[in-house]
Design an enzyme around this catalytic site. Structure first.
Site, PDB file in Angstrom:
ATOM      1  N   ARG A  80      36.202  48.650  42.121  1.00  0.00           N
ATOM      2  CA  ARG A  80      35.956  47.640  41.087  1.00  0.00           C
ATOM      3  C   ARG A  80      37.025  47.722  39.990  1.00  0.00           C
ATOM      4  NH1 ARG A  80      33.499  42.808  40.426  1.00  0.00           N
ATOM      5  NH2 ARG A  80      32.158  42.654  38.616  1.00  0.00           N
ATOM      6  N   THR A 103      35.870  34.785  46.045  1.00  0.00           N
ATOM      7  CA  THR A 103      35.688  36.074  46.711  1.00  0.00           C
ATOM      8  C   THR A 103      35.681  35.894  48.227  1.00  0.00           C
ATOM      9  OG1 THR A 103      34.403  36.777  44.825  1.00  0.00           O
ATOM     10  CG2 THR A 103      34.184  38.122  46.759  1.00  0.00           C
ATOM     11  N   GLY A 111      30.488  34.596  46.384  1.00  0.00           N
ATOM     12  CA  GLY A 111      29.662  33.633  45.657  1.00  0.00           C
ATOM     13  C   GLY A 111      29.083  34.112  44.343  1.00  0.00           C
ATOM     14  N   SER A 134      28.814  43.897  38.940  1.00  0.00           N
ATOM     15  CA  SER A 134      29.113  42.947  40.010  1.00  0.00           C
ATOM     16  C   SER A 134      27.823  42.522  40.703  1.00  0.00           C
ATOM     17  CB  SER A 134      30.036  43.623  41.030  1.00  0.00           C
ATOM     18  OG  SER A 134      30.145  42.843  42.196  1.00  0.00           O
ATOM     19  N   SER A 135      27.971  41.540  41.567  1.00  0.00           N
ATOM     20  CA  SER A 135      26.855  41.129  42.433  1.00  0.00           C
ATOM     21  C   SER A 135      27.183  41.379  43.905  1.00  0.00           C
ATOM     22  CB  SER A 135      26.582  39.636  42.263  1.00  0.00           C
ATOM     23  OG  SER A 135      26.254  39.351  40.941  1.00  0.00           O
ATOM     24  N   THR A 148      37.594  40.599  45.876  1.00  0.00           N
ATOM     25  CA  THR A 148      37.591  39.447  44.977  1.00  0.00           C
ATOM     26  C   THR A 148      38.718  39.512  43.971  1.00  0.00           C
ATOM     27  OG1 THR A 148      36.145  38.213  43.459  1.00  0.00           O
ATOM     28  CG2 THR A 148      36.078  40.591  43.279  1.00  0.00           C
ATOM     29  N   GLU A 170      38.212  39.536  36.295  1.00  0.00           N
ATOM     30  CA  GLU A 170      36.914  40.177  36.553  1.00  0.00           C
ATOM     31  C   GLU A 170      36.168  40.555  35.282  1.00  0.00           C
ATOM     32  OE1 GLU A 170      34.927  40.215  39.825  1.00  0.00           O
ATOM     33  OE2 GLU A 170      37.068  40.513  40.144  1.00  0.00           O
TER      34      GLU A 170
HETATM   35  N1  GLU Z   1      32.960  38.644  40.170  1.00  0.00           N
HETATM   36  C1  GLU Z   1      31.913  38.494  41.108  1.00  0.00           C
HETATM   37  C2  GLU Z   1      31.164  39.782  41.293  1.00  0.00           C
HETATM   38  O1  GLU Z   1      31.730  40.803  41.277  1.00  0.00           O
HETATM   39  C3  GLU Z   1      32.401  38.036  42.426  1.00  0.00           C
HETATM   40  C4  GLU Z   1      32.989  36.696  42.284  1.00  0.00           C
HETATM   41  C5  GLU Z   1      32.562  35.746  43.306  1.00  0.00           C
HETATM   42  O2  GLU Z   1      31.989  36.100  44.320  1.00  0.00           O
HETATM   43  O3  GLU Z   1      32.835  34.592  43.081  1.00  0.00           O
HETATM   44  O4  GLU Z   1      30.003  39.754  41.460  1.00  0.00           O
END
Ligand code: GLU
Length: 599
Positions: free
Chosen positions: A106, A417, A499, A478-479, A435, A456
């Site tokens: 990350r 991503t 996403g 993050s997700s 990503t 980010e």
């Molecule tokens: N920044 C997002 C994350 O880390 C990912 C970005 C995306 O999937 O568009 O969760």
């Protein structure tokens, strides 16, 4: 039409065979998004990148080698979603030791980050900069990139190739060029104003003031040079050498060219790059109906939120419910899990997250009791308050003594991503999401080096106090939820999605499709998606709202918002007999590419 018929046939057969889909049930057709075979498998969003991974496997490389080589190729052909200017999370199943590990690459905030970094400096009341484009296209949003360090770490621990070897196919792609497809063009077009605002980005991606045309050959000699430098000199060139100096210089003085929006500078220095290190962390494990799922832990909220949703759903016998009731329960569990995610999760090196409580069965049971037969009736209840995991903690030193009063608002995250999956002839598996945050990241190409810097740090919550507030050296929450699951019948499944925060709900949906509905991986990925993130409305793939399921959910009180696309996922399955099934999207993001070493 034919696909629908075959899909129904597959579903009927699968139910007949007690929900354990066999290869014979998967409609193959001439579909680049599904491959069945042996010897190793790759699925990614792009056929050139998938081919690179297959070539690595064919010449004796393992799943980790293939994941890195595929990702490096995506940095060339899919540069608006991923690359060495960004970060990511890799989940690896090591067959010989029967272990799952995760690598956290990350991005990290530089030493100059402050809680006020996204406030408008001209606003006397400290208002936030508007998200788009002011907060996303500047030097301040750029986190110290982790992707390259993650590749090097993964290869040195678990691979057989050197970084130099893994980069060679991508160097060739960048140097010789590749054919531009419609997705590439549309991603430039949607970013045209941002890209035109930075001279380095404009000259690379808007050569005659406009995007290249579909079918043209696109070369990126600067990126080829950068990869070559890294191949020859190693990652020190990036974290401690000339490339690093160029990154810091670009962040501090973005190469603006008459930008139509405010471009604030960042404070990243070579010292920030020098101090960056990936973390090898344990996976978050969730048991669900006999499956063991391993996904990404903090600083990603992916695995924890996935686990909380599944723990809530475990209390319902979904197999006995009709479709609207199934997806109603999923939506409600997502709403509650997102309230908890938003309130409690952040970088574990900075925040004492009440993880044992959040992951306990007793907490999940309490949260589950908040799920009624219908969506909450009044607008206020539509946004769930966080639960209180503290009484469920066995942790002797929790830092929080009471839950926060309100669920934090849903943050805006990008929808870019990319996710890839690999497996090899030994049975090793990689599930890897990487990503640069927004599609097009910060929009800033490092001059002379051909790669885009991430944005980010917009994943931080811009207000404090909050577990996900920006701090020096912290990683934004993050997700991303790259996942590897082990089925009770011996199958190994890997899947994940891009996403932003919809990643979590996409991965939940795929898991429910696979486990509760018994769909084969291709159907589980292609199925329409629903995404509830405690923001009131539930987003759905456009069209679903008008279908029977959509109408039934609306009748249950849900407010559905159709959106053009949610998550271009990939997945693979190692069947109990060793047969491999690799799957990409048939349609989303222009359709992906799945291949196996041998048919
Ligand atoms: N920044 C997002 C994350 O880390 C990912 C970005 C995306 O999937 O568009 O969760």
């Amino acid at each position: 039409m034919q696909r629908t018929f075959l899909g129904l046939l597959a579903l009927a057969l699968m139910l007949f065979f007690q929900r354990s889909p066999t290869v014979a049930q998967i409609p193959l057709q001439a579909n680049p998004a599904v491959a069945i075979g042996h010897g190793g498998a790759i699925a990614s969003v792009d056929s050139r990148a998938t081919q690179v991974g297959i070539d690595v496997l064919k010449s004796g490389g393992n799943a980790v080698d293939a994941a890195v080589a595929t990702a490096a190729a995506l940095g060339v052909v899919e540069p608006f979603s991923a690359g060495i200017g960004g970060g990511g999370f890799m989940v690896v199943y090591l067959k010989d030791v029967d272990r799952v590990i995760t690598i956290d690459g990350r991005e990290q905030a530089p030493a100059t980050a402050t809680v006020d970094m996204f406030k408008n400096p001209d606003s006397p009341t400290g208002e936030l900069l508007t998200f788009m484009p002011d907060r996303i296209s500047n030097g301040a949003a750029v986190g110290v990139p982790g992707t390259l360090s993650e590749w090097a770490e993964a290869l040195s621990r678990y691979g057989t190739l050197s970084l130099s070897q893994a980069l060679q196919p991508a160097i060739a792609l960048a140097e010789k060029g590749f054919t531009v497809d419609a997705t590439f063009v549309s991603q430039i077009a949607q970013n045209q104003a941002r890209f035109a605002a930075f001279s380095s980005t404009r000259s690379l991606y808007l050569p005659q003031g406009k995007p290249p045309v579909v079918g043209a050959t696109f070369k990126n000699p600067d990126l080829a040079k950068t990869y070559r430098l890294l191949a020859d000199k190693g990652i020190n060139e990036f974290y401690r050498g000339d490339i690093g100096k160029a990154i810091a210089q670009t962040v501090q003085n973005p190469p603006v060219s008459d930008p139509p929006f405010r471009v604030i500078s960042g404070g990243m220095t070579l010292a920030d790059l020098d101090q960056y290190a990936v973390r090898v962390r344990p996976a978050i494990k969730t048991s669900y109906r006999g499956y063991q799922l391993y996904s990404m832990g903090l600083p990603s909220s992916g695995g924890i939120a996935l686990g909380e949703v599944l723990k809530m759903l475990a209390g319902f016998d979904l197999s006995q419910l009709d479709r609207p009731q199934i997806w109603h329960n999923v939506i409600e569990a997502e709403r509650l899990a997102f309230a908890d995610r938003n309130a409690y999760l952040g970088d574990p090196e900075f925040v004492d997250v009440p993880l044992p409580g959040l992951q306990s069965e007793s907490f999940a049971e309490l949260r589950r009791r908040e799920i009624g037969d219908r969506a909450p009736a009044d607008e206020k209840a539509f946004r769930a308050a966080p639960g209180n995991p503290l009484p469920h903690q066995k942790d002797p030193s929790p830092s929080l003594t009471a839950p926060p009063a309100v669920a934090m608002a849903q943050t805006q995250e990008g929808l870019s991503t990319t996710h890839l999956v690999t497996s090899d002839r030994f049975g090793n598996v990689v599930s890897y999401t990487l990503t640069i945050e927004s599609t097009g990241g910060s929009g800033i190409v490092v001059p002379g080096y051909g790669f885009i810097l991430n944005n980010e740090l917009t994943d931080f919550d811009p207000t404090s106090p909050h577990p996900n507030a920006p701090e020096p050296g912290k990683r934004p929450r993050s997700s991303m939820a790259p996942t590897i699951a082990f089925a009770p019948d011996g199958r190994v499944l890997a899947f994940g999605s891009p996403g932003g925060s919809t990643i979590i709900t996409t991965v939940v949906g795929i898991a429910v499709n696979l486990i509760d509905l018994g769909l084969p991986m291709n159907e589980a990925i292609a199925a329409p998606r629903l995404s509830q993130r405690n923001g009131g409305i539930t987003q759905v793939d456009g069209g679903l709202e008008a279908e029977e399921l959509g109408q039934a959910l609306t009748a249950l009180g849900h407010s559905l918002e159709p959106v053009p696309e949610i998550g271009a996922a990939t997945g693979l399955v190692i069947q109990s007999d060793g047969t491999l099934v690799a799957v990409a999207e048939p349609v989303r993001r222009g359709g992906g590419s799945a291949m196996t070493v041998m048919p």
